[in-house]
Design a protein around this motif. Structure first.
Motif, PDB file in Angstrom:
ATOM      1  N   THR A  45       0.800  -1.242   0.000  1.00  0.00           N
ATOM      2  CA  THR A  45       0.000   0.000   0.000  1.00  0.00           C
ATOM      3  C   THR A  45       0.828   1.285   0.000  1.00  0.00           C
ATOM      4  O   THR A  45       0.291   2.362  -0.239  1.00  0.00           O
ATOM      5  N   THR A  49      -0.069   5.996  -0.717  1.00  0.00           N
ATOM      6  CA  THR A  49      -0.228   6.954   0.384  1.00  0.00           C
ATOM      7  C   THR A  49      -0.127   8.405  -0.083  1.00  0.00           C
ATOM      8  O   THR A  49      -0.785   9.288   0.467  1.00  0.00           O
ATOM      9  N   PRO A  56      -0.164   4.253   5.615  1.00  0.00           N
ATOM     10  CA  PRO A  56      -0.268   2.992   4.860  1.00  0.00           C
ATOM     11  C   PRO A  56      -1.371   2.078   5.407  1.00  0.00           C
ATOM     12  O   PRO A  56      -2.083   1.439   4.631  1.00  0.00           O
ATOM     13  N   THR A  59      -4.805   3.520   4.460  1.00  0.00           N
ATOM     14  CA  THR A  59      -4.981   3.331   3.015  1.00  0.00           C
ATOM     15  C   THR A  59      -5.313   1.874   2.706  1.00  0.00           C
ATOM     16  O   THR A  59      -6.215   1.578   1.910  1.00  0.00           O
ATOM     17  N   GLY A  60      -4.594   0.952   3.356  1.00  0.00           N
ATOM     18  CA  GLY A  60      -4.851  -0.479   3.162  1.00  0.00           C
ATOM     19  C   GLY A  60      -6.262  -0.856   3.572  1.00  0.00           C
ATOM     20  O   GLY A  60      -6.933  -1.632   2.884  1.00  0.00           O
ATOM     21  N   ILE A  63      -8.791   0.402   0.885  1.00  0.00           N
ATOM     22  CA  ILE A  63      -8.775  -0.407  -0.348  1.00  0.00           C
ATOM     23  C   ILE A  63      -9.294  -1.816  -0.068  1.00  0.00           C
ATOM     24  O   ILE A  63     -10.027  -2.403  -0.869  1.00  0.00           O
ATOM     25  N   VAL A  79      -4.632  -5.853   7.511  1.00  0.00           N
ATOM     26  CA  VAL A  79      -3.554  -4.932   7.136  1.00  0.00           C
ATOM     27  C   VAL A  79      -2.455  -5.015   8.188  1.00  0.00           C
ATOM     28  O   VAL A  79      -2.710  -4.848   9.383  1.00  0.00           O
ATOM     29  N   LEU A  84      -1.484  -5.037   2.621  1.00  0.00           N
ATOM     30  CA  LEU A  84      -2.892  -5.446   2.642  1.00  0.00           C
ATOM     31  C   LEU A  84      -2.961  -6.908   2.220  1.00  0.00           C
ATOM     32  O   LEU A  84      -2.688  -7.253   1.072  1.00  0.00           O
TER      33      LEU A  84
END
Length: 592
Positions: A45, A49, A56, A59-60, A63, A79, A84
């Protein structure tokens, strides 16, 4: 894997919808999930960022939620820092097994429209093939098989060194000391008979040098003045002048050698689509030199010799034509490269040659590029290291190099001893036993030489290579035979169903995940010209199956669906082992 492509496409959509910006597919890094974490596929990930303006981990999570909601086969995620980890559904893996892995053409890519030549073996016709040739032949053949599986149209080529002073040495010695011996009259293979006279020449030459030195000449003078070397040089001149008697002797002795080589190639399991002969190609290249002079790529020195200056490329000045107008090796190699391209118009041409020729091929390819040959970008030198044997393990026929035929015979003898010690041939006829010994012995030899990356020098121990429990061909062969035995006991004759709905055990899932990687391994092996990747993949697959076999019951599984699924899984594993070993030129027995 199809699932990876689907995930990549959905990550592109996720980044667009979540963060209002685009991300390119080649920026998305997907890996296999590490064993200590839950999941099968991991997405890195960190690259996202700067788009999400989040950590991270956050963000993971974003997603991961998107993929879980939008990709049917993603059932969960976790995560860990910037990684991820995605859990893929059981149904996806069982469908992958039934629809992909068990299909007859699994691991065979569609034709890609590209043609590639793999040139290997390149023997001299004055002696038999030796241990170095064995690695060369196995490497060339396997790379050709892997490229073919990857969708290339492959031409397997052999450039035979059938002319020159070394050939004349064998011819002269046979003429002087042979008493009209033939392979038929001696019972020797033709290549061994001719090799015998090459050794006889060398002994006579050394004897004459010693006599001349004892008579007052320096060693350098004696080497030039020995009658036998002068006679060999005279014979070469006669050959180049098409002297009928010399040409007839040359044809006869080369014919013996080719028959001998043919037997060795058959036992090694290698073949060729196209043969080139140095006797036909040694005069090629002079037109190329003339072309290079006109283009200003080459220059002439005062003595009339032709050179190229490669100092600006970090190399040196290279002679490409002697002052008397005769060729050097690079001359004929330039001409042969052009001939091969004219014959086949291939996109790639791979030269399988030992690493002592690294510099030669750098120069050859660079000259062809400077000459404006557009196809020169597709030339590649597959350089490999020497093979050593532990001291005293094997004696060669001549006491200097290990003969390929002796080596193969030794491997088959060792396979016989080991197999009989372990009692693995009960119920076999003599013919079946002998066939099995050959399959195991040759499989051990090939696997041991191919499991190491080509560039590495390797130490080949015949005894270590035939170990039914080690990182060896026989271990993999035994695993295949074990699976075929289980399938035979079950009366298995093919795929048992079109669909399973099961909760997979960790080992079942690991095995399917591993099987699903096979096409990717072929693609990687093809791009890097590395049979070692296939060899080590198949070994890990066999190791994993053995763990599964010992921990999960197949024939005694209480649930019929589980039993059928495990039989299909075992069959798929045997199939991939068979195909993978086939790419290495190795047979796998159905019983042992």
């Amino acid at each position: 894997m199809d699932i990876e492509n689907k995930i990549v496409q959905n990550i592109i959509e996720a980044v667009q919808k979540l963060y209002g910006t685009a991300v390119e597919a080649d920026k998305i890094v997907i890996q296999e999930t590490r064993k200590e974490f839950e999941g099968q596929i991991t997405v890195v990930t960190f690259p996202f960022t700067r788009l999400s303006k989040k950590t991270p981990e956050q963000t993971g999570a974003d997603i991961g939620e998107y993929l879980k909601a939008n990709v049917e086969d993603v059932t969960d995620f976790n995560v860990i820092k910037g990684f991820l980890n995605l859990t893929i559904s059981e149904q996806y893996w069982t469908n992958c097994l039934i629809s992909n892995v068990l299909s007859a053409d699994y691991g065979q890519f569609k034709p890609n429209g590209e043609k590639v030549m793999v040139e290997y073996s390149s023997p001299n016709t004055n002696k038999p093939l030796h241990l170095g040739h064995v690695r060369n032949n196995l490497l060339g053949y396997s790379v050709a098989q892997i490229l073919s599986a990857n969708g290339y149209d492959v031409i397997k080529a052999n450039l035979v060194n059938d002319r020159g002073i070394h050939i004349c040495k064998s011819m002269l010695a046979w003429q002087q000391f042979g008493n009209n011996e033939t392979p038929a009259s001696t019972g020797l293979k033709g290549d061994h008979l001719v090799g015998k006279y090459y050794v006889i020449f060398d002994k006579e030459y050394k004897k004459q040098i010693s006599e001349l030195v004892a008579g007052g000449q320096t060693e350098d003078e004696a080497k030039k003045n020995a009658p036998v070397i002068k006679q060999a040089q005279e014979m070469l001149l006669k050959w180049e002048s098409d002297d009928p008697a010399v040409k007839e002797l040359w044809s006869k002795m080369n014919g013996w050698v080719y028959e001998g080589f043919g037997e060795t190639y058959k036992k090694l399991g290698v073949d060729f689509k196209k043969y080139y002969y140095e006797s036909d190609t040694y005069l090629l290249g002079k037109d190329t030199i003339e072309e290079g002079l006109q283009k200003g790529v080459f220059f002439k020195k005062e003595d009339g010799s032709v050179w190229i200056d490669l100092t600006e490329d970090g190399l040196d000045q290279k002679l490409v034509l002697r002052a008397d107008g005769t060729s050097v090796y690079i001359t004929q190699d330039l001409g042969t490269a052009q001939l091969k391209y004219d014959d086949f118009k291939m996109d790639k041409s791979i030269y399988v040659v030992g690493n002592e020729q690294d510099y030669h091929f750098k120069v050859l390819f660079l000259i062809l590029e400077k000459l404006g040959k557009t196809w020169a970008k597709g030339l590649f030198h597959l350089s490999y290291g020497m093979v050593d044997l532990p001291s005293g393990k094997m004696k060669s026929r001549e006491g200097t190099v290990v003969d390929a035929d002796d080596l193969m015979d030794e491997m088959i003898r060792t396979a016989k001893e080991r197999t009989e010690e372990l009692g693995k041939v009960e119920g076999f006829t003599e013919e079946e036993k002998n066939k099995l010994y050959e399959i195991i012995g040759m499989g051990a030899l090939k696997f041991f030489l191919l499991k190491v990356e080509p560039k590495k020098r390797l130490l080949f121990d015949p005894n270590e290579s035939i170990d039914f429990q080690g990182h060896t061909g026989p271990f993999i062969q035994y695993t295949h035979a074990r699976i075929r035995s289980v399938l035979a006991k079950a009366g298995y004759s093919g795929k048992l169903t079109e669909s399973y709905s099961l909760v997979l055990t960790p080992l079942e899932k690991d095995l399917i995940v591993n099987l699903s990687k096979y096409p990717d391994v072929i693609a990687a092996s093809a791009s890097e010209y590395s049979p070692a990747q296939i060899a080590n993949y198949v070994f890990e697959l066999a190791k994993l199956f053995n763990k599964f076999y010992h921990e999960e019951s197949i024939l005694k599984a209480e649930d019929a669906d589980v039993r059928n699924f495990r039989l299909d899984l075992a069959s798929a594993t045997a199939s991939v082992i068979n195909k993978g070993m086939g790419l290495l030129g190795i047979s796998v027995p159905d019983r042992m």
